[in-house]
Design a protein around this motif. Sequence first.
Motif, PDB file in Angstrom:
ATOM      1  N   ARG A   3       0.891  -1.162   0.000  1.00  0.00           N
ATOM      2  CA  ARG A   3       0.000   0.000   0.000  1.00  0.00           C
ATOM      3  C   ARG A   3       0.925   1.207   0.000  1.00  0.00           C
ATOM      4  O   ARG A   3       1.777   1.355   0.853  1.00  0.00           O
ATOM      5  CB  ARG A   3      -0.884   0.023   1.237  1.00  0.00           C
ATOM      6  CG  ARG A   3      -1.529   1.357   1.481  1.00  0.00           C
ATOM      7  CD  ARG A   3      -2.976   1.507   1.235  1.00  0.00           C
ATOM      8  NE  ARG A   3      -3.837   0.441   1.621  1.00  0.00           N
ATOM      9  CZ  ARG A   3      -5.056   0.322   1.125  1.00  0.00           C
ATOM     10  NH1 ARG A   3      -5.507   1.192   0.239  1.00  0.00           N
ATOM     11  NH2 ARG A   3      -5.825  -0.668   1.504  1.00  0.00           N
TER      12      ARG A   3
ATOM     13  N   TRP B 243       1.282   5.417  -0.106  1.00  0.00           N
ATOM     14  CA  TRP B 243       0.574   6.652   0.214  1.00  0.00           C
ATOM     15  C   TRP B 243       1.224   7.862  -0.432  1.00  0.00           C
ATOM     16  O   TRP B 243       2.413   8.111  -0.232  1.00  0.00           O
ATOM     17  CB  TRP B 243       0.552   6.859   1.728  1.00  0.00           C
ATOM     18  CG  TRP B 243      -0.303   5.875   2.439  1.00  0.00           C
ATOM     19  CD1 TRP B 243       0.101   4.706   3.026  1.00  0.00           C
ATOM     20  CD2 TRP B 243      -1.716   5.948   2.631  1.00  0.00           C
ATOM     21  NE1 TRP B 243      -0.976   4.052   3.563  1.00  0.00           N
ATOM     22  CE2 TRP B 243      -2.102   4.798   3.344  1.00  0.00           C
ATOM     23  CE3 TRP B 243      -2.682   6.879   2.269  1.00  0.00           C
ATOM     24  CZ2 TRP B 243      -3.427   4.556   3.697  1.00  0.00           C
ATOM     25  CZ3 TRP B 243      -3.999   6.636   2.627  1.00  0.00           C
ATOM     26  CH2 TRP B 243      -4.360   5.488   3.336  1.00  0.00           C
TER      27      TRP B 243
ATOM     28  N   ARG C  84      -3.582   0.145  -2.857  1.00  0.00           N
ATOM     29  CA  ARG C  84      -3.116  -1.206  -2.541  1.00  0.00           C
ATOM     30  C   ARG C  84      -2.942  -1.939  -3.871  1.00  0.00           C
ATOM     31  O   ARG C  84      -3.887  -2.047  -4.664  1.00  0.00           O
ATOM     32  CB  ARG C  84      -4.109  -1.937  -1.653  1.00  0.00           C
ATOM     33  CG  ARG C  84      -3.613  -3.331  -1.287  1.00  0.00           C
ATOM     34  CD  ARG C  84      -4.494  -3.967  -0.251  1.00  0.00           C
ATOM     35  NE  ARG C  84      -4.216  -5.378  -0.162  1.00  0.00           N
ATOM     36  CZ  ARG C  84      -4.389  -6.099   0.928  1.00  0.00           C
ATOM     37  NH1 ARG C  84      -4.841  -5.532   2.019  1.00  0.00           N
ATOM     38  NH2 ARG C  84      -4.124  -7.379   0.916  1.00  0.00           N
TER      39      ARG C  84
ATOM     40  N   ASP D 234      -7.488  -1.884  -3.867  1.00  0.00           N
ATOM     41  CA  ASP D 234      -8.154  -0.945  -2.973  1.00  0.00           C
ATOM     42  C   ASP D 234      -7.566   0.443  -3.179  1.00  0.00           C
ATOM     43  O   ASP D 234      -6.397   0.583  -3.566  1.00  0.00           O
ATOM     44  CB  ASP D 234      -7.981  -1.354  -1.506  1.00  0.00           C
ATOM     45  CG  ASP D 234      -8.819  -0.492  -0.562  1.00  0.00           C
ATOM     46  OD1 ASP D 234     -10.040  -0.362  -0.801  1.00  0.00           O
ATOM     47  OD2 ASP D 234      -8.259   0.057   0.403  1.00  0.00           O
TER      48      ASP D 234
ATOM     49  N   VAL E 237      -7.830   4.250  -1.037  1.00  0.00           N
ATOM     50  CA  VAL E 237      -8.335   5.202  -0.053  1.00  0.00           C
ATOM     51  C   VAL E 237      -8.011   6.580  -0.611  1.00  0.00           C
ATOM     52  O   VAL E 237      -6.874   6.837  -1.008  1.00  0.00           O
ATOM     53  CB  VAL E 237      -7.665   4.995   1.322  1.00  0.00           C
ATOM     54  CG1 VAL E 237      -8.096   6.076   2.302  1.00  0.00           C
ATOM     55  CG2 VAL E 237      -7.951   3.603   1.860  1.00  0.00           C
TER      56      VAL E 237
ATOM     57  N   ALA F 290      -6.188   7.940   9.040  1.00  0.00           N
ATOM     58  CA  ALA F 290      -6.547   7.081   7.902  1.00  0.00           C
ATOM     59  C   ALA F 290      -5.422   6.099   7.582  1.00  0.00           C
ATOM     60  O   ALA F 290      -5.681   4.917   7.309  1.00  0.00           O
ATOM     61  CB  ALA F 290      -6.873   7.934   6.680  1.00  0.00           C
TER      62      ALA F 290
ATOM     63  N   THR G  34      -5.971   2.135   8.046  1.00  0.00           N
ATOM     64  CA  THR G  34      -5.848   1.310   6.845  1.00  0.00           C
ATOM     65  C   THR G  34      -4.792   0.238   7.043  1.00  0.00           C
ATOM     66  O   THR G  34      -4.981  -0.912   6.624  1.00  0.00           O
ATOM     67  CB  THR G  34      -5.544   2.184   5.618  1.00  0.00           C
ATOM     68  OG1 THR G  34      -6.570   3.173   5.492  1.00  0.00           O
ATOM     69  CG2 THR G  34      -5.484   1.355   4.349  1.00  0.00           C
TER      70      THR G  34
ATOM     71  N   GLN H 274      -6.291  -2.542   8.947  1.00  0.00           N
ATOM     72  CA  GLN H 274      -7.186  -3.347   8.119  1.00  0.00           C
ATOM     73  C   GLN H 274      -6.416  -4.220   7.130  1.00  0.00           C
ATOM     74  O   GLN H 274      -6.791  -5.365   6.874  1.00  0.00           O
ATOM     75  CB  GLN H 274      -8.163  -2.442   7.370  1.00  0.00           C
ATOM     76  CG  GLN H 274      -9.149  -1.744   8.272  1.00  0.00           C
ATOM     77  CD  GLN H 274      -9.905  -0.636   7.556  1.00  0.00           C
ATOM     78  OE1 GLN H 274      -9.845  -0.486   6.343  1.00  0.00           O
ATOM     79  NE2 GLN H 274     -10.624   0.170   8.320  1.00  0.00           N
ATOM     80  N   ASP H 275      -5.337  -3.674   6.550  1.00  0.00           N
ATOM     81  CA  ASP H 275      -4.537  -4.432   5.583  1.00  0.00           C
ATOM     82  C   ASP H 275      -3.782  -5.581   6.249  1.00  0.00           C
ATOM     83  O   ASP H 275      -3.600  -6.633   5.646  1.00  0.00           O
ATOM     84  CB  ASP H 275      -3.524  -3.521   4.878  1.00  0.00           C
ATOM     85  CG  ASP H 275      -4.143  -2.630   3.825  1.00  0.00           C
ATOM     86  OD1 ASP H 275      -5.289  -2.875   3.402  1.00  0.00           O
ATOM     87  OD2 ASP H 275      -3.458  -1.673   3.410  1.00  0.00           O
TER      88      ASP H 275
END
Length: 181
Positions: free
Chosen positions: A17, A19, A39, A52, A54, A66, A70, A73-74
Amino acid sequence: FFEVVKAIPKGGLKAVRYWDRAATKKIEGNDPDYTVGIRLEKDKNNILYVTDMVRIQQSPLGVQSAIKNTASQDGALVRIGIEQDPGQAGVSEADYLVRMLQGYNVKTVKATQNKVTRALPASSQAEAGNIKILQAPWNEDFFRELENFPEGGHDDIVDALSGAFFLLNEPAYDLTALLTL
């Protein structure tokens, strides 16, 4: 160039992931950049899947929350890339985010090339049909920004995809091998 798929292969996928961060909250009358976390996953045949996205316009605290939520969750097996802005403030912020994400595999990345040059490797794989997109509500925003790049207004999704592509294809140790020791 992107095939939209309803599911991705099970098992054996490497995931990252990445950012691309911004830090201005959306209010009436402004159109700030987005913080985008893409992701990207790769299967055993080197086919890539955007699974995914965001995409938020939030304050620095909202962005930090966030990113942390995240990551939770990942899960710990998803490598996290964070673009580091130039200068002392970028170094301090990257250091803070790495400490905030303790327990995760985090890498900061300094962007050293222009946006178009950074996008070329992912673009060539997309053109060859090697990047697929998981069908999701964010698909329209994803495609709209990519279609308008580089002349369009926002380029945050492009930057996050380029960064994820770089991170996923960078030679790095395999975290799953470490977990089986």
